[in-house]
Design a protein around this motif. Sequence first.
Motif, PDB file in Angstrom:
ATOM      1  N   PHE A  14       0.828  -1.101  -0.044  1.00 58.33           N
ATOM      2  CA  PHE A  14      -0.098  -0.012  -0.262  1.00 58.33           C
ATOM      3  C   PHE A  14       0.782   1.240  -0.024  1.00 58.33           C
ATOM      4  CE2 PHE A  14      -2.755   2.878   2.318  1.00 58.33           C
ATOM      5  CZ  PHE A  14      -4.028   2.817   1.377  1.00 58.33           C
ATOM      6  N   LYS A  18       1.190   4.070  -2.975  1.00 53.67           N
ATOM      7  CA  LYS A  18       0.987   5.569  -2.582  1.00 53.67           C
ATOM      8  C   LYS A  18       2.406   6.381  -2.626  1.00 53.67           C
ATOM      9  CE  LYS A  18      -1.945   7.064   0.181  1.00 53.67           C
ATOM     10  NZ  LYS A  18      -2.306   8.089  -0.675  1.00 53.67           N
ATOM     11  N   ALA A 182      -7.814   1.531   8.888  1.00 54.56           N
ATOM     12  CA  ALA A 182      -9.144   2.336   8.936  1.00 54.56           C
ATOM     13  C   ALA A 182      -9.790   2.183   7.662  1.00 54.56           C
ATOM     14  CB  ALA A 182      -8.532   3.675   9.196  1.00 54.56           C
ATOM     15  N   ALA A 183      -9.108   2.205   6.636  1.00 54.19           N
ATOM     16  CA  ALA A 183      -9.683   2.382   5.182  1.00 54.19           C
ATOM     17  C   ALA A 183     -10.416   0.957   4.905  1.00 54.19           C
ATOM     18  CB  ALA A 183      -8.587   2.702   4.077  1.00 54.19           C
ATOM     19  N   LEU A 184      -9.677  -0.075   5.272  1.00 52.65           N
ATOM     20  CA  LEU A 184     -10.390  -1.474   5.073  1.00 52.65           C
ATOM     21  C   LEU A 184     -11.851  -1.570   5.925  1.00 52.65           C
ATOM     22  CD1 LEU A 184      -7.195  -3.844   4.707  1.00 52.65           C
ATOM     23  CD2 LEU A 184      -8.587  -2.938   3.155  1.00 52.65           C
ATOM     24  N   GLY A 186     -13.397   0.751   6.980  1.00 49.84           N
ATOM     25  CA  GLY A 186     -14.505   1.621   6.365  1.00 49.84           C
ATOM     26  C   GLY A 186     -15.138   1.069   5.260  1.00 49.84           C
ATOM     27  N   ARG A 187     -14.420   0.367   4.494  1.00 53.13           N
ATOM     28  CA  ARG A 187     -15.081  -0.368   3.165  1.00 53.13           C
ATOM     29  C   ARG A 187     -15.992  -1.589   3.544  1.00 53.13           C
ATOM     30  NH1 ARG A 187     -12.338   0.320  -1.725  1.00 53.13           N
ATOM     31  NH2 ARG A 187     -13.119  -1.430  -2.668  1.00 53.13           N
ATOM     32  N   HIS A 224     -19.765   6.839   6.394  1.00 55.08           N
ATOM     33  CA  HIS A 224     -19.352   5.675   7.565  1.00 55.08           C
ATOM     34  C   HIS A 224     -20.296   5.755   8.854  1.00 55.08           C
ATOM     35  CE1 HIS A 224     -14.971   5.839   6.010  1.00 55.08           C
ATOM     36  NE2 HIS A 224     -15.518   4.729   5.540  1.00 55.08           N
TER      37      HIS A 224
ATOM     38  N   GLY B  26      -4.101  12.393  -3.434  1.00 56.09           N
ATOM     39  CA  GLY B  26      -3.768  11.113  -2.690  1.00 56.09           C
ATOM     40  C   GLY B  26      -4.789  11.016  -1.482  1.00 56.09           C
ATOM     41  N   ASP B  27      -5.135  12.168  -0.819  1.00 62.27           N
ATOM     42  CA  ASP B  27      -5.967  12.457   0.282  1.00 62.27           C
ATOM     43  C   ASP B  27      -7.348  12.035  -0.142  1.00 62.27           C
ATOM     44  OD1 ASP B  27      -3.902  12.993   1.796  1.00 62.27           O
ATOM     45  OD2 ASP B  27      -4.494  15.069   1.743  1.00 62.27           O
ATOM     46  N   TRP B  29      -8.230  10.320  -2.569  1.00 56.86           N
ATOM     47  CA  TRP B  29      -8.282   8.768  -2.994  1.00 56.86           C
ATOM     48  C   TRP B  29      -8.492   8.093  -1.672  1.00 56.86           C
ATOM     49  CZ3 TRP B  29      -5.239   4.328  -2.142  1.00 56.86           C
ATOM     50  CH2 TRP B  29      -5.896   3.157  -2.870  1.00 56.86           C
ATOM     51  N   LEU B  30      -7.406   8.194  -0.837  1.00 51.96           N
ATOM     52  CA  LEU B  30      -7.780   7.461   0.291  1.00 51.96           C
ATOM     53  C   LEU B  30      -9.107   7.348   1.076  1.00 51.96           C
ATOM     54  CD1 LEU B  30      -6.196   5.590   2.256  1.00 51.96           C
ATOM     55  CD2 LEU B  30      -5.364   7.665   3.462  1.00 51.96           C
ATOM     56  N   PHE B  33     -11.367   5.705  -1.260  1.00 53.61           N
ATOM     57  CA  PHE B  33     -11.211   4.085  -1.226  1.00 53.61           C
ATOM     58  C   PHE B  33     -12.076   3.510   0.136  1.00 53.61           C
ATOM     59  CE2 PHE B  33      -8.623   0.667   0.472  1.00 53.61           C
ATOM     60  CZ  PHE B  33      -8.828  -0.343  -0.184  1.00 53.61           C
ATOM     61  N   SER B  34     -11.925   4.296   1.074  1.00 57.67           N
ATOM     62  CA  SER B  34     -12.240   3.805   2.338  1.00 57.67           C
ATOM     63  C   SER B  34     -13.981   4.054   2.392  1.00 57.67           C
ATOM     64  CB  SER B  34     -12.022   4.865   3.610  1.00 57.67           C
ATOM     65  OG  SER B  34     -12.749   5.797   3.962  1.00 57.67           O
ATOM     66  N   GLU B  41      -5.806   4.854  -7.647  1.00 55.34           N
ATOM     67  CA  GLU B  41      -5.456   6.421  -7.587  1.00 55.34           C
ATOM     68  C   GLU B  41      -5.047   6.935  -8.808  1.00 55.34           C
ATOM     69  OE1 GLU B  41      -2.447   6.775  -4.381  1.00 55.34           O
ATOM     70  OE2 GLU B  41      -2.595   8.803  -4.708  1.00 55.34           O
TER      71      GLU B  41
END
Lengths: 243, 104
Positions: A14, A18, A182-184, A186-187, A224, B26-27, B29-30, B33-34, B41
């Motif tokens: 990841f 990025k 956190a991102a996962l 959230g998904r 969320h 980047g911010d 996209w993050l 994605f969440s 991206e």
Amino acid sequence: MSSQLPLDELSLVFARLKGLLLTEEKVDRAVQLLAEAAKDAIPGTSGAGVSLLNDQGRRTSRGATDAIVEQADVVQYELGEGPCLTAWASDETVVVEDVASDGRWPLWSQAVASLPVRSVVSTPLRTETGSLGALKIYAAVPSVYDAGTGLLLEKFAMPAATLLANIQGRETPQRISEALIAALAGRDSINRACGVLMERENLGAEEAMQELLRLARTQKSPLHQLSADLVQAASAGGKPGPG
Amino acid sequence: MQFGNPEKQQAEFLHAAMHQAGISTGDLWLRYFSLGGSASEYETDAYVQGIFRLPEVQRDLLAQAANELIDELPPPPRAPYSEDFLPGGARDPLQSDRRNYPPA
């Protein structure tokens, strides 16, 4: 959930995606160039090297202009003593007039006695959060360097350390792990909420997402938060939630 | 104002909003994605630049992500009143540590 994921590996993938971390090869290349530049810049120098160390003083990356530097260095890390380790641990530049007569590292001095390594300067690669390692130069004869050489090498090390710290911030993987978890999570939460809407409103997956977005807009609620509320309401008895 | 392709305009105004709020791709996209977004991206960046098309739901997810980030920004600073500078006020010059006292 989070503890079962291979987060270390995922975090690295990841982070690279990025653009937050460079590959190991790129770090090694940067370190190699730094060693070569130090050798060319300081008169009388026969070899230069850079070592990056982790918290425990173990080497994680290295660059050296020749085999002699590398040999003198390997011995240092095997024995656990030597000018670079001292520079790194004390956060001070170390100037050695003559390795043969300097009594600070008896084992190391003895081990390199047969090598053309008599004068040494080693300076820590300092950053705000600590020392990343050391940059050193060697000469084949004694008394080549003095305190002025130390200051020169320090000037050299400062911008290099700042750049290297940005390549390999120690806390980067940790920070990435947290963002990734956190991102996962959230998904997951949003997928569950879409599932609730699909079931309740008899929608397809895409329509459910559109409905979720519409609800977020009309209720002025972050996605969320809305998803968590929907899932909670559904598991509390399948009553129609807000909408 | 020109009324062109609405898809393209959606991307243009997203770009303008990000620029105004100082949000990087980047911010964005993050967060996207969440929220369950499926574009990469790279694709997201191309869409924001107006050179890549995304399905409606992905476009709206990007808008949602941008708006959530914008809503989380601290509000711009407010102007102080005269009484804020009096002793004990929010901007009393004698208070060496500038803690954020609520205005009296």
